[in-house]
Design a protein around this motif. Sequence first.
Motif, PDB file in Angstrom:
ATOM      1  N   ASP A 258     -86.804 -25.132 -74.662  1.00  0.00           N
ATOM      2  CA  ASP A 258     -85.875 -24.428 -75.548  1.00  0.00           C
ATOM      3  C   ASP A 258     -84.931 -23.515 -74.780  1.00  0.00           C
ATOM      4  N   ASP A 259     -84.951 -23.637 -73.448  1.00  0.00           N
ATOM      5  CA  ASP A 259     -84.127 -22.767 -72.620  1.00  0.00           C
ATOM      6  C   ASP A 259     -82.879 -23.502 -72.136  1.00  0.00           C
ATOM      7  N   ARG A 260     -81.872 -22.733 -71.808  1.00  0.00           N
ATOM      8  CA  ARG A 260     -80.701 -23.296 -71.137  1.00  0.00           C
ATOM      9  C   ARG A 260     -80.205 -22.267 -70.125  1.00  0.00           C
ATOM     10  N   ILE A 261     -79.493 -22.756 -69.156  1.00  0.00           N
ATOM     11  CA  ILE A 261     -79.029 -21.896 -68.073  1.00  0.00           C
ATOM     12  C   ILE A 261     -77.520 -22.041 -67.933  1.00  0.00           C
ATOM     13  N   HIS A 262     -76.854 -20.926 -67.707  1.00  0.00           N
ATOM     14  CA  HIS A 262     -75.403 -20.930 -67.536  1.00  0.00           C
ATOM     15  C   HIS A 262     -75.091 -20.451 -66.128  1.00  0.00           C
ATOM     16  N   LEU A 263     -74.404 -21.290 -65.340  1.00  0.00           N
ATOM     17  CA  LEU A 263     -74.043 -20.949 -63.968  1.00  0.00           C
ATOM     18  C   LEU A 263     -72.640 -20.355 -63.934  1.00  0.00           C
ATOM     19  N   SER A 264     -72.454 -19.355 -63.079  1.00  0.00           N
ATOM     20  CA  SER A 264     -71.146 -18.716 -62.911  1.00  0.00           C
ATOM     21  C   SER A 264     -70.869 -18.516 -61.434  1.00  0.00           C
ATOM     22  N   LEU A 265     -69.594 -18.301 -61.118  1.00  0.00           N
ATOM     23  CA  LEU A 265     -69.181 -18.031 -59.747  1.00  0.00           C
ATOM     24  C   LEU A 265     -68.839 -16.548 -59.612  1.00  0.00           C
ATOM     25  N   GLN A 266     -69.354 -15.943 -58.582  1.00  0.00           N
ATOM     26  CA  GLN A 266     -69.046 -14.544 -58.291  1.00  0.00           C
ATOM     27  C   GLN A 266     -68.456 -14.464 -56.883  1.00  0.00           C
ATOM     28  N   PRO A 267     -67.199 -14.006 -56.733  1.00  0.00           N
ATOM     29  CA  PRO A 267     -66.631 -13.853 -55.387  1.00  0.00           C
ATOM     30  C   PRO A 267     -67.498 -12.937 -54.539  1.00  0.00           C
ATOM     31  N   VAL A 268     -67.714 -13.316 -53.311  1.00  0.00           N
ATOM     32  CA  VAL A 268     -68.605 -12.522 -52.456  1.00  0.00           C
ATOM     33  C   VAL A 268     -68.038 -11.122 -52.235  1.00  0.00           C
ATOM     34  N   THR A 269     -66.698 -10.975 -52.296  1.00  0.00           N
ATOM     35  CA  THR A 269     -66.086  -9.659 -52.092  1.00  0.00           C
ATOM     36  C   THR A 269     -66.264  -8.741 -53.293  1.00  0.00           C
ATOM     37  N   ASP A 270     -66.731  -9.291 -54.422  1.00  0.00           N
ATOM     38  CA  ASP A 270     -66.951  -8.477 -55.625  1.00  0.00           C
ATOM     39  C   ASP A 270     -68.409  -8.055 -55.796  1.00  0.00           C
TER      40      ASP A 270
END
Length: 812
Positions: A258-270
């Motif tokens: 019943d789970d789901r995962i959402h992937l995101s990008l984070q700039p390394v400089t942030d």
Amino acid sequence: MLRHYIRKEWRYICRDKVFTAINLLGLTLGMATCLLILLYSVFELRYDRFHQHADRIYRITTSLYANNKLITNSALAPVSAGPTVSGEFAEVTLQGRLVSTRSWFDCNVSYTDHGSAIVFHERNLYYADAAILSIFTFIFEQGDPATALTSPFSAVITSSVSRKYFGDANAIGKVLRMKGSSDEHDYTVTGVIQDLPENSHLDATILLSMHSLENNIYFKNFDCYTYLVTAPHTDASRMQAKLRDFSLHYRPETLGKDDRIHLSLQPVTDIHLDNWLHDDMQPAGNKIAIYFLIAVAFAILLIAWINYMNMTLSRAVTRAKEVGIRKVSGASRLQLLLQFVVESVIVNALSILLAMMLVYFALPFFNSITGIDVPYSYLLTVLFSPTGILVAIVFTGGILFTSIYPAQAMASYNPAVVLKGKVSGKSKGGVLRKALVVFQFTCASSLAMAVFVFYEQFTFMQRQNIGIDIDRTIVVKAPSMVDSTYQARMANFKTKLQRQSVIRTITSSSSVPGEQIDWTGVIRKENDEGRLNFAINVVDEDFIAAYKLRLLAGRNFVQADYPTGKFGDKVEPVMLNKTAAIQLGFNAIDRSIGSFIYWNDEKCEVIGIVDDYHQQSLKDALSPIVFTANQGPSMSLKLQHDDALSVTHAIHQIRHHWREFFPESPFEYVLLDDLYSQQYISDKRIARLFQFFCLLAIVISALGLFGLVSFTVRQRVKEVGIRKVLGASPVNLVALLNKEFLLLVGIASVTAGPIAYIGISQWLQNFAYHIDLTGWHIIVPVLLVSAIALSVISLHTVKAARGNPVDALKYE
């Protein structure tokens, strides 16, 4: 003419030394302060920008949802995320992962040389893909970066780690033994890199080849820090949208049905300043505080320039005859304007040189205040960077404005009026001078209010009852060399110290108060589909009593509650804190005893509820915690409450007996009070900076007011003499001379209140528990700044009021 202007300005400097000293000192302090704050701010803002491809490096972050409800946002991603995304997206040119050993029960590294072993607990140890060495810019001192992590059981270490284990010897080829709860093997050193700069979010000191985990049965369950390098000119927002679509069908093996995962990008400089994620390597910085510090820097610089403009405008009347004579002699307005601008530029240029020298000598002291080590070389790096160019533009613009405006005012005198002696100077910039005085004392008062509230907030946090006893507690890493004799040795160790009245009790846990609990789990109530992410703390049966936690319901752990084999082979007993019980829906605490909950798929029975305590700082709200029974890797040694027993003596005794019973394990300790207070280091650092710069702002403002009052009183000496002859008392004269300046300071105080209130209120929102702003937080700093201003003003006015009128009027 330029040479003539320079020579003439030098004469003015030598003739009016007090005026020159006040101007130079104010400008120098203002410029040096601005440069120091900018140096610190740029250091914080340029985290991770030293990497060659910093603008193209991203970290994959995850948001976990259960039944469409957000459970957690994490800096970690499933171990399969990096390779999967790299295979799906053509924009990705490199991907690499770091698996931390921080959540393992223990992780020791040892080096054996000629029979003697050097052993250390290593917290900043990671398994790394070979690509990590290409993604980030590591400077190799020894070894080949192309092959350093390609083979299983190879290791890359920093130069400080190399010195710790091997001294000055060549580290290549040396063998380190790594022992952890999920791995134990020999690793060969294949590379030595320079220590990472302080402004890096990475804290790795030892990198082990990821290939070493290929046969680890737990590998597929690991979460890791995953980094990507995108191709040049990749549209990050477009790739983010594609990754969102990809997340809809990406299901790692460990994900529940019943789970789901959402992937995101984070700039390394942030990562350092825009970090609101769980499970990160290091505490995040405070972007709002940095921007506010930059504003303070330019406010202090403005105060210094305001002092200069006020002093220059006030002195204009003494140079009125000079202007009149020059105009009658044929000098054009442009020539006069150029003369005064050159004079101002000379003073500002001299101040810049003095400020640079002051920054150079003050940098070690400044580093001690900030708690970071900004090298001298970084000063040159900043000055010759785009930031340095921007600062140069701001300085140039400010210098020109503060030079041209007073110059224009002085060059505009009418020679006919001047030579008749009818210029008093009151019309030349009088309103502007008053407005500038109000502005600078508004800044000084606002800073004073901020410092007062910072002090009150930190005092409030230190006095708060955190719900757990951390006094006289020493935390050491538990021995990792556990064998059949361990329990007996531990019992003898404890008994011996208790007989000597050194310790009261010893307890172990996976986390101690003051540090983030790295181990988390998805928890749900039986027959309930709602899932929550709770912290998991492994504790022994002495933990509750040792830390004086209040048991609200149920019972404490006993040794029979420890896992009999693998966790989950039986219905495991667990304890909850009050917040966890409430979030699970146990509104009646006593009714939760005997209830069943599920940790992932493992069935657990609630046997006890403990009262809430602050695991971390008061900046954070109380977090839900699940306690499970077992021996943990962190040992807490509670010292006896005996005034005759000093902490230093206790540590000496403990170290002696530790070597007797656990000679194979290093004795590394920390005082729990110190560990807990480290959570506030970042905020205390900002508070110290504000205190320091507030003091400077007040000093610079008072310095300018001192010069302005001095000059004004000199201009009114004859007026004071006449009034005294006509019967005015010293009190009347002091009131007359003080009235104008105190009115300006009063206006500044009233103006500063709302401005400071808004900024301070925003800062307090960073704390889950904070003081309430009251009128006293505004009134006390205002009274202090007003008292300082009154003292500065009275230094001259009292002297003038008590002077002999004969001295003022004898030339009439």
